[in-house]
Design an enzyme around this catalytic site. Sequence first.
Site, PDB file in Angstrom:
ATOM      1  N   HIS A 176      47.560  45.823  30.741  1.00 14.19           N
ATOM      2  CA  HIS A 176      48.065  46.425  31.982  1.00 14.19           C
ATOM      3  C   HIS A 176      49.510  46.914  31.848  1.00 14.19           C
ATOM      4  CE1 HIS A 176      44.819  44.143  34.532  1.00 14.19           C
ATOM      5  NE2 HIS A 176      44.342  45.171  33.883  1.00 14.19           N
TER       6      HIS A 176
ATOM      7  N   SER B 297      42.033  35.144  37.945  1.00 11.79           N
ATOM      8  CA  SER B 297      41.090  34.911  39.036  1.00 11.79           C
ATOM      9  C   SER B 297      39.736  35.572  38.815  1.00 11.79           C
ATOM     10  CB  SER B 297      41.694  35.415  40.350  1.00 11.79           C
ATOM     11  OG  SER B 297      41.964  36.795  40.229  1.00 11.79           O
TER      12      SER B 297
HETATM   13  P1  OAD Z   1      45.578  36.489  40.147  1.00 11.86           P
HETATM   14  O1  OAD Z   1      46.782  36.306  40.987  1.00 11.86           O
HETATM   15  O2  OAD Z   1      44.432  37.246  40.709  1.00 11.86           O
HETATM   16  O3  OAD Z   1      45.003  35.072  39.721  1.00 11.86           O
HETATM   17  C1  OAD Z   1      45.812  34.091  39.154  1.00 11.86           C
HETATM   18  C2  OAD Z   1      44.948  32.891  38.842  1.00 11.86           C
HETATM   19  O4  OAD Z   1      45.763  31.933  38.208  1.00 11.86           O
HETATM   20  C3  OAD Z   1      44.323  32.232  40.055  1.00 11.86           C
HETATM   21  O5  OAD Z   1      42.933  32.037  39.836  1.00 11.86           O
HETATM   22  C4  OAD Z   1      45.035  30.868  40.148  1.00 11.86           C
HETATM   23  O6  OAD Z   1      44.173  29.811  40.561  1.00 11.86           O
HETATM   24  C5  OAD Z   1      45.452  30.648  38.717  1.00 11.86           C
HETATM   25  N1  OAD Z   1      46.650  29.815  38.551  1.00 11.86           N
HETATM   26  C6  OAD Z   1      47.737  29.704  39.340  1.00 11.86           C
HETATM   27  N2  OAD Z   1      48.641  28.865  38.817  1.00 11.86           N
HETATM   28  C7  OAD Z   1      48.107  28.419  37.651  1.00 11.86           C
HETATM   29  C8  OAD Z   1      48.543  27.529  36.627  1.00 11.86           C
HETATM   30  N3  OAD Z   1      49.729  26.921  36.682  1.00 11.86           N
HETATM   31  N4  OAD Z   1      47.727  27.317  35.566  1.00 11.86           N
HETATM   32  C9  OAD Z   1      46.510  27.919  35.478  1.00 11.86           C
HETATM   33  N5  OAD Z   1      46.037  28.770  36.419  1.00 11.86           N
HETATM   34  C10 OAD Z   1      46.829  29.030  37.490  1.00 11.86           C
HETATM   35  O7  OAD Z   1      46.083  37.124  38.771  1.00 11.86           O
HETATM   36  P2  OAD Z   1      45.258  37.902  37.653  1.00 11.86           P
HETATM   37  O8  OAD Z   1      43.890  37.374  37.526  1.00 11.86           O
HETATM   38  O9  OAD Z   1      46.125  37.945  36.459  1.00 11.86           O
HETATM   39  O10 OAD Z   1      46.591  44.134  37.761  1.00 11.86           O
HETATM   40  O11 OAD Z   1      45.187  39.345  38.284  1.00 11.86           O
HETATM   41  C11 OAD Z   1      44.618  40.367  37.519  1.00 11.86           C
HETATM   42  C12 OAD Z   1      45.272  41.670  37.832  1.00 11.86           C
HETATM   43  O12 OAD Z   1      45.299  41.863  39.246  1.00 11.86           O
HETATM   44  C13 OAD Z   1      46.721  41.784  37.448  1.00 11.86           C
HETATM   45  O13 OAD Z   1      46.935  42.044  36.087  1.00 11.86           O
HETATM   46  C14 OAD Z   1      47.167  42.929  38.285  1.00 11.86           C
HETATM   47  C15 OAD Z   1      46.511  42.552  39.581  1.00 11.86           C
HETATM   48  O14 OAD Z   1      46.108  43.552  40.383  1.00 11.86           O
HETATM   49  C16 OAD Z   1      47.367  45.230  37.602  1.00 11.86           C
HETATM   50  O15 OAD Z   1      48.549  45.240  37.831  1.00 11.86           O
HETATM   51  C17 OAD Z   1      46.629  46.426  37.103  1.00 11.86           C
END
Ligand code: OAD
Length: 238
Positions: free
Chosen positions: A112, A183
Site C-alpha cells: 500500500h 482485520s
Molecule cells: P485494521 O485497522 O482494519 O485492522 C487492524 C487489526 O489489528 C484489527 O483486527 C485489530 O484487532 C488488530 N490489532 C490491534 N492491535 C493489535 C495488536 N497489538 N496485536 C495484534 N493485532 C492487533 O487494519 P488493516 O487490516 O491493516 O489500506 O487495514 C487494511 C487496510 O485498510 C490498510 O492498509 C489501509 C486501510 O484502508 C490502505 O490505505 C489502502
Amino acid sequence: MLQINPNTKVVILTGAGISAESGIKTFRASGGLWENHAIEDVATPNAWMRDPNLVWNFYQGRRKQLLEVKPNPAHNALVDLENHLGNNFLLITQNVDDLHHRAGSKNVIHMHGELRLLRCEVCMNVFEMMDEEHLLGNYVACKLCENNRLRPHIVWFHETPLQLSEIYQKVENCDIFVTIGTSGHVYPAAGLISLAKSCGAKCIGVNLDTPSNYDEHDYFYQGKAGEILPDLVKKWIN
Ligand code: OAD
C-alpha cells in the site's frame, strides 16, 4: 508445534495491528476515521485533486508521527525469523509506516505504499523524503522534471496495490502463510490467505480480535502481536 527450518518458505502479511503497540492507531479502531478525517477526504485520488493541501497536511502529520514512534517486539521478532530463513522469507505489509524497515527487516513489500516516499505525478519517479521534508507545510518538488509536484507514494482507495504479481507468485509458492494484525477487510490483501491455502500452505494468524477471514487459518493466536510473536518465533525456529 509447527517447526520452521531454513528451507521452509514463509510469507508474512502484516497490517496496522502490528504497529499498534508502537503507538500508531489502527484504521478500523477509530470508527472509520483516520485522525479525525473521513477516508474519502484524505485517501483517494479525488481527494488529492479536490483538496491537495488537506491531503498533504494529513500525510505530513502521519510522517511527523513516525519520528515519535519506534519498532516494537513484534517487528523485532520478524527480523529474527528473516535471519533464520534468509531468502525463504518474505514480508508483505499493508502498513505505510517504516517500522519494519527500522527494525531491520530487509525483504519487504509495501503493497500500500510508504509514507517516507513521494512520487512525481508527471514522470512517476519515486523519491525518498529527507528528514527535514517531513516538517514542511509545502509540497516537495520533483528533482528530475521541471519541479512538478510530488504526491504521497501511497496506494489510495480505487488505486491498485503495488507489486501484485510478485506477491501472488510468492504466496502461491509458500509453505507457511502468517497474517499479523490485520482485520481481513481490505482486498486484495485479505484474499491472499485463500490463495496460500488453496496452494497447500499452512496458515497462521496472530490478531487481537478475530479477523473476518478467521476461518481460513489453521492455527490462530489471539492477543497482542508484541506479546505473542517473540515467543512464537522462538518456538518455530528452535
Ligand atoms: P485494521 O485497522 O482494519 O485492522 C487492524 C487489526 O489489528 C484489527 O483486527 C485489530 O484487532 C488488530 N490489532 C490491534 N492491535 C493489535 C495488536 N497489538 N496485536 C495484534 N493485532 C492487533 O487494519 P488493516 O487490516 O491493516 O489500506 O487495514 C487494511 C487496510 O485498510 C490498510 O492498509 C489501509 C486501510 O484502508 C490502505 O490505505 C489502502
